[in-house]
Scaffold this active site. Structure first.
Site, PDB file in Angstrom:
ATOM      1  N   SER A  96      -1.546   5.241  -5.707  1.00 47.33           N
ATOM      2  CA  SER A  96      -2.998   5.152  -5.764  1.00 47.33           C
ATOM      3  C   SER A  96      -3.631   6.728  -5.208  1.00 47.33           C
ATOM      4  CB  SER A  96      -3.280   4.236  -4.541  1.00 47.33           C
ATOM      5  OG  SER A  96      -4.816   4.292  -4.444  1.00 47.33           O
ATOM      6  N   ASP A 120      -9.508   7.843  -8.239  1.00 48.51           N
ATOM      7  CA  ASP A 120      -8.191   8.302  -7.291  1.00 48.51           C
ATOM      8  C   ASP A 120      -7.133   8.172  -8.519  1.00 48.51           C
ATOM      9  OD1 ASP A 120      -8.409   5.617  -7.928  1.00 48.51           O
ATOM     10  OD2 ASP A 120      -7.348   5.082  -6.156  1.00 48.51           O
ATOM     11  N   ASP A 160      -5.097   5.860  -9.405  1.00 51.19           N
ATOM     12  CA  ASP A 160      -4.776   5.000 -10.341  1.00 51.19           C
ATOM     13  C   ASP A 160      -6.347   4.104 -10.835  1.00 51.19           C
ATOM     14  OD1 ASP A 160      -5.593   4.162  -7.754  1.00 51.19           O
ATOM     15  OD2 ASP A 160      -3.989   1.990  -8.022  1.00 51.19           O
ATOM     16  N   ASP A 194      -8.809   2.833  -9.521  1.00 49.04           N
ATOM     17  CA  ASP A 194      -9.374   1.703  -9.035  1.00 49.04           C
ATOM     18  C   ASP A 194     -10.778   2.064  -8.300  1.00 49.04           C
ATOM     19  OD1 ASP A 194      -7.914   2.543  -6.726  1.00 49.04           O
ATOM     20  OD2 ASP A 194      -7.002   0.452  -6.368  1.00 49.04           O
TER      21      ASP A 194
HETATM   22 MG    MG Z   1      -6.209   3.359  -5.733  1.00 50.51          MG
END
Ligand code: MG
Length: 449
Positions: free
Chosen positions: A88, A232, A234, A236
C-alpha cells in the site's frame, strides 16, 4: 502480512500463507492473485500461487493491478477469494500480502485468525499428485472490468462536456494502469506525473500527503489544470489537489462527496462512517445535509464491515480512502476521482469552490515515542483531564470542543503515541498540541517542562 521484502517477508512465508489460505477456502477454491509495482512482488506472488496449488486451490494471476481493481475482480469475475501482494502506502523496501473474501472486502479478523491457526500449526490440506495436472491460470480481464465499472457509475456526458484537465500522480505504481484510462474515457485531458512503473518509487514516497504531493501541486497550478490526484502505491487512496494547488485531506473530500452522493441516492440509509482520525468538520458539514456520522476505529476494514452490515451513503478516512457503496464496499482511488469530477461537472463548480463550502480548520499532527503500555496510560490521563467534554473512546480518545478537537491514540503499528489537533486558527491548534505534549510528558513520562 507486511515487512521488508526478503528479510521480514520471505517467499517461504508466502508459500505457507498460500497453502493456509487455500486450506481455509477449501478444495478447488478459485483465487485471484495480483500485485503492485514493488520489488519482490513477482517472487512473492509466485510463491503464494505455488502454495495455493499445493493445498488444492486454483490461482489465477492478474499481474499488475490496483487493489480496488483486484477487489472488484474478485467480486464480479466469479472468484472465491483474492490475494493481493502490496504494501500500500509503506516505504519502498516493504511488501505485503492481503487476503480478500468473496465480496471483495478484506477478510474479517476471525477468518484471519483461522488462517493464522492453519499457518502456525501447519495443518495444511495437501493435494494429491493427480490434482496437480493444471498450471496456474491467467486473468486478463481485471483492468478492463474495473475501468468499465468505474466509468459506468458516473454521468459521462456531464463530465465530458466540461473537458477537464487533470494531473494524475500515480506514485510510479499501478494506479497508472487505470486512472489515466478512466480520465480519457471521461473526456478529460490527463497529464501523467510519476506514471511510469518503477519499484524504487524514485519521485516520491508512496503515501500521498501535502508534503509528498508538493511538486504535483506546483504542476497542477503551472499547467492550469482543473484538478490533481495523488494515489498511494496500490491506488485505493486518492488525495485531491484543487486548481489553486491546495492539497486536501481525505476527510474534506469525503465530506463533500458524501453530501453529494446522499442527494444522488435518496434511498440509501442516511449514515456515513468515518474513522476517529477524521476532523469534526465531517459532523458539522454532514449534519446540515441530514446525515448521521458514525465514528469507527482507525482501519478501513472497520468501515467496510459497517457498510456490509448496516449500509450507508459512504465511508471514508482522512488518509484519502473513500468508499462508494453502489460500486464496491472498499476504498477506491479511481472511483473517488471519477465521482469528484461528476460533482464538479453537475454543480458547475471549480474544485476550490467546492472545498470552500467546508468549515475551515487548521491541523497539527505529531507523535511522541513511547512503549504501547505508556501510550495506553497517556490516553487514560488525557481522557480524565478533559472529562467535561464530549469524548469518543473507541480508538484512543477523541475530544470535541467548541471550534477545536483532538485525538490521542496509541499507534497500531509503531511504539508511538499519535496526537492530532485541529482548531479554527493555526495558533490555537499549535497551542493545544503543545499543552497535550506537556501534559503527557509530565504525567506519563515524568519529564518536567
Ligand atoms: Mg493503499
Amino acid at each position: 502480512m507486511r515487512g521488508i521484502v526478503n528479510e521480514q517477508l520471505t517467499p517461504l512465508m508466502a508459500l505457507r500463507l498460500g497453502m493456509a489460505v487455500a486450506t481455509f477456502f477449501g478444495d478447488g477454491c478459485r483465487i485471484l492473485v495480483g500485485r503492485d509495482v514493488r520489488c519482490g512482488g513477482d517472487m512473492i506472488a509466485k510463491a503464494v500461487m505455488a502454495g495455493v496449488m499445493a493445498a488444492g486451490g486454483k490461482p489465477y494471476y492478474a499481474g499488475y493491478a490496483p487493489t480496488p481493481a483486484i477487489q472488484y475482480g474478485v467480486k464480479t469475475l466469479g472468484y472465491d477469494a483474492g490475494i493481493i501482494v502490496t504494501a500500500s502506502h509503506n516505504p519502498p523496501p516493504y511488501n505485503g500480502i492481503k487476503v480478500i473474501g468473496p465480496l471483495g472486502v478484506e477478510i474479517r479478523r476471525r477468518d484471519e485468525r483461522a488462517i493464522e491457526e492453519i499457518y502456525f500449526s501447519e495443518r495444511y490440506r495437501v493435494a494429491s499428485w493427480k490434482a496437480l495436472a493444471e498450471d496456474a491460470g491467467r486473468e486478463d480481464r481485471v483492468i478492463n472490468n474495473y475501468v468499465d465499472a468505474v466509468v459506468s457509475m458516473v454521468d459521462v456526458d456531464a463530465i465530458r462536456r466540461r473537458g477537464f484537465r487533470v494531473v494524475a500522480d500515480c506514485a510510479n505504481s499501478v494506479g497508472a494502469l487505470t486512472t489515466p484510462r478512466i480520465l480519457r474515457r471521461l473526456g478529460a485531458k490527463c497529464l501523467c506525473v510519476n506514471c511510469n512503473l518503477d519499484p524504487y518509487f524514485p519521485a516520491r514516497q508512496p503515501e500521498p500527503t501535502p508534503e509528498t504531493l508538493a511538486t504535483t501541486s506546483c504542476i497542477v497550478r503551472s499547467v492550469g489544470a482543473d484538478l490533481g490526484v495523488g494515489h498511494d502505491g496500490d491506488a485505493d487512496r486518492a488525495i485531491l489537489v484543487d486548481e489553486k494547488g491546495e492539497v486536501w485531506w481525505g476527510d474534506r473530500t469525503g465530506s463533500l462527496l458524501a453530501a453529494y452522493v446522499a442527494g444522488e441516492y435518496p434511498g440509501a440509509p442516511r449514515r456515513v462512517y468515518t474513522a476517529v482520525s477524521s476532523s469534526i468538520l465531517v459532523e458539522e458539514y454532514l449534519s446540515k445535509h441530514g446525515l448521521t456520522v458514525e465514528w469507527t476505529p482507525v482501519g478501513a476494514i472497520n468501515i467496510s464491515y459497517k457498510l456490509v452490515e448496516e449500509g450507508g451513503v459512504a465511508g471514508f478516512e482522512e488518509n484519502g480512502g473513500y468508499i462508494h457503496p453502489p460500486h464496491q464496499l472498499v476504498r477506491d482511488g479511481g472511483m473517488t476521482l471519477a465521482l469528484f469530477l461528476e460533482m464538479m461537472a453537475r454543480e458547475g463548480a471549480k474544485a476550490s469552490e467546492l472545498f470552500a463550502r467546508l468549515p475551515r480548520y487548521y491541523a497539527v499532527k505529531t507523535k511522541i515515542e513511547m512503549p504501547r503500555s505508556k501510550a495506553v496510560e497517556a490516553v487514560r490521563i488525557v481522557a480524565e483531564k478533559y472529562a467535561g467534554y464530549r469524548q469518543v473512546r473507541i480508538d484512543g480518545v477523541k475530544v470535541f470542543g467548541e471550534g477545536w478537537w483532538f485525538l490521542v491514540r496509541p499507534s497500531g503499528t509503531e511504539p508511538v503515541l499519535r496526537i492530532m489537533v485541529e482548531a479554527r486558527s493555526r495558533e490555537e491548534a499549535v497551542k493545544l498540541a503543545n499543552s497535550l505534549i506537556e501534559l503527557v510528558k509530565a504525567e506519563v513520562l515524568g519529564v518536567k517542562a
